[in-house]
Design a protein around this motif. Structure first.
Motif, PDB file in Angstrom:
ATOM      1  N   GLU A 160      35.590  28.913  55.728  1.00 50.16           N
ATOM      2  CA  GLU A 160      35.689  28.341  54.385  1.00 50.16           C
ATOM      3  C   GLU A 160      35.998  26.863  54.494  1.00 50.16           C
ATOM      4  OE1 GLU A 160      34.952  29.808  51.658  1.00 50.16           O
ATOM      5  OE2 GLU A 160      34.756  31.851  52.445  1.00 50.16           O
ATOM      6  N   PRO A 161      35.324  26.006  53.680  1.00 51.31           N
ATOM      7  CA  PRO A 161      34.248  26.362  52.766  1.00 51.31           C
ATOM      8  C   PRO A 161      33.003  26.806  53.517  1.00 51.31           C
ATOM      9  CG  PRO A 161      34.382  23.987  52.978  1.00 51.31           C
ATOM     10  CD  PRO A 161      35.567  24.548  53.717  1.00 51.31           C
ATOM     11  N   VAL A 162      32.078  27.391  52.773  1.00 51.51           N
ATOM     12  CA  VAL A 162      30.832  27.863  53.363  1.00 51.51           C
ATOM     13  C   VAL A 162      30.041  26.677  53.922  1.00 51.51           C
ATOM     14  CG1 VAL A 162      28.629  28.993  52.852  1.00 51.51           C
ATOM     15  CG2 VAL A 162      30.749  29.842  51.816  1.00 51.51           C
ATOM     16  N   TRP A 163      29.433  26.877  55.088  1.00 50.57           N
ATOM     17  CA  TRP A 163      28.491  25.921  55.658  1.00 50.57           C
ATOM     18  C   TRP A 163      27.117  26.570  55.706  1.00 50.57           C
ATOM     19  CZ3 TRP A 163      30.719  23.228  60.678  1.00 50.57           C
ATOM     20  CH2 TRP A 163      31.894  22.540  60.334  1.00 50.57           C
ATOM     21  N   VAL A 164      26.091  25.820  55.315  1.00 48.34           N
ATOM     22  CA  VAL A 164      24.717  26.308  55.357  1.00 48.34           C
ATOM     23  C   VAL A 164      23.830  25.268  56.028  1.00 48.34           C
ATOM     24  CG1 VAL A 164      22.684  26.909  53.978  1.00 48.34           C
ATOM     25  CG2 VAL A 164      24.933  27.754  53.304  1.00 48.34           C
ATOM     26  N   ILE A 165      23.062  25.702  57.011  1.00 47.27           N
ATOM     27  CA  ILE A 165      21.999  24.877  57.579  1.00 47.27           C
ATOM     28  C   ILE A 165      20.742  25.211  56.790  1.00 47.27           C
ATOM     29  CG2 ILE A 165      20.781  24.182  59.666  1.00 47.27           C
ATOM     30  CD1 ILE A 165      23.824  23.783  59.808  1.00 47.27           C
ATOM     31  N   PRO A 200      29.330  29.269  46.570  1.00 47.02           N
ATOM     32  CA  PRO A 200      30.382  28.479  45.926  1.00 47.02           C
ATOM     33  C   PRO A 200      30.001  27.005  45.823  1.00 47.02           C
ATOM     34  CG  PRO A 200      31.325  29.973  47.544  1.00 47.02           C
ATOM     35  CD  PRO A 200      29.842  30.053  47.724  1.00 47.02           C
ATOM     36  N   ASP A 201      30.499  26.355  44.786  1.00 51.11           N
ATOM     37  CA  ASP A 201      30.146  24.958  44.544  1.00 51.11           C
ATOM     38  C   ASP A 201      30.538  24.043  45.695  1.00 51.11           C
ATOM     39  OD1 ASP A 201      29.023  25.570  42.131  1.00 51.11           O
ATOM     40  OD2 ASP A 201      30.532  24.567  40.898  1.00 51.11           O
ATOM     41  N   ARG A 214      26.513  19.081  48.671  1.00 50.96           N
ATOM     42  CA  ARG A 214      27.275  20.269  48.257  1.00 50.96           C
ATOM     43  C   ARG A 214      26.484  21.018  47.201  1.00 50.96           C
ATOM     44  NH1 ARG A 214      32.793  20.627  50.737  1.00 50.96           N
ATOM     45  NH2 ARG A 214      32.948  18.631  51.809  1.00 50.96           N
ATOM     46  N   VAL A 215      26.618  22.325  47.194  1.00 54.22           N
ATOM     47  CA  VAL A 215      25.880  23.138  46.236  1.00 54.22           C
ATOM     48  C   VAL A 215      26.188  22.727  44.800  1.00 54.22           C
ATOM     49  CG1 VAL A 215      25.795  25.456  45.228  1.00 54.22           C
ATOM     50  CG2 VAL A 215      25.439  25.148  47.687  1.00 54.22           C
ATOM     51  N   GLY A 216      27.464  22.517  44.496  1.00 54.87           N
ATOM     52  CA  GLY A 216      27.820  22.166  43.124  1.00 54.87           C
ATOM     53  C   GLY A 216      27.189  20.868  42.664  1.00 54.87           C
ATOM     54  N   ALA A 227      19.887  23.810  37.926  1.00 53.61           N
ATOM     55  CA  ALA A 227      20.390  25.178  38.043  1.00 53.61           C
ATOM     56  C   ALA A 227      19.675  26.116  37.076  1.00 53.61           C
ATOM     57  CB  ALA A 227      21.886  25.203  37.803  1.00 53.61           C
ATOM     58  N   GLU A 228      19.307  25.610  35.927  1.00 51.83           N
ATOM     59  CA  GLU A 228      18.582  26.419  34.937  1.00 51.83           C
ATOM     60  C   GLU A 228      17.185  25.849  34.779  1.00 51.83           C
ATOM     61  OE1 GLU A 228      19.737  29.144  33.724  1.00 51.83           O
ATOM     62  OE2 GLU A 228      21.749  28.917  34.558  1.00 51.83           O
TER      63      GLU A 228
END
Length: 229
Positions: A160-165, A200-201, A214-216, A227-228
């Protein structure tokens, strides 16, 4: 548990990010690794300028346990053969639907650039939901096609926080191209919204080109994939 560390090495021709990821046994404040055994690491998307990647590996005193690929375009695979000369036992790991790109310069787009690139066949093919572990790091694999038919992303588990490649799916303020053969804007946007935007954001996204995001931030501000829909 030792904290993960990540370092990017940028191949200047395409501004492509190769990433080294490992669990450090050495405090980040201690830059002297002399006399210590190499630390196991994974290498994501080795592009061009292999010498720079190898220099970063040496500087961090690492040994590569696996070559993990987000997709098979030439700018993300061009360095594989050079890396394997230094680490011949590192398996090549790629999404099942991009595996053919490794050995076909037309599919990986290098032939179009009049600079054919090939790599050995993959040692392991990935599918949606696979969980893999190399160098003491566990990842969940999600298929996210659209930029290429077999693009995958890697989520680091137990952190945490999430990490994404993320490869060439989501960038800081942009998204991956979908006009290459096998591309699909509809698939890409759906995958970003249904997979990446549900994280998560504060998720850290390490893209194939450009800066970390960051995702957020992308959910709120990305002009190509809000997002929408």
């Amino acid at each position: 548990m030792n904290e993960p560390r990540i370092v990017s090495v940028i191949s200047r021709a395409f501004q492509e990010n190769a990433y080294l990821l490992w669990r450090s046994r050495v405090p980040s404040s201690d830059g002297d690794a002399r006399g210590r055994p190499p630390q196991p690491a994974v290498l994501f998307d080795p592009g061009e300028e292999v010498d720079r990647i190898l220099a970063a590996i040496a500087a961090e005193n690492l040994t590569i346990e696996a070559i993990l690929l987000t997709h098979g375009h030439c700018d993300h695979i061009a360095g594989i053969r050079g890396i394997l000369r230094a680490f011949p036992h590192a398996p090549i790991v790629i999404g099942r639907n991009d595996a053919a790109m490794l050995t076909d310069p037309w599919l990986n787009l290098s032939a179009i650039l009049d600079c054919p690139v090939t790599a050995p066949e993959a040692d392991r093919l990935l599918a949606e939901g696979d969980r893999i572990e190399y160098a003491g790091l566990a990842f969940e694999v999600r298929e996210l096609p659209g930029h290429s038919p077999g693009s995958v992303i890697y989520r680091l588990l137990d952190h945490e926080p999430v990490w994404v490649i993320s490869g060439d799916t989501l960038f800081a303020g942009s998204v991956g191209r979908t006009d290459f053969p096998g591309g699909s804007a509809a698939q890409l946007f759906a995958g970003i919204r249904n997979i990446l935007y549900t994280l998560p954001d504060d998720t850290r996204v390490f893209p194939g080109h450009g800066l970390e995001t960051r995702v957020g931030v992308e959910k709120r501000t990305n002009p190509y994939c809000p997002a929408e829909s």
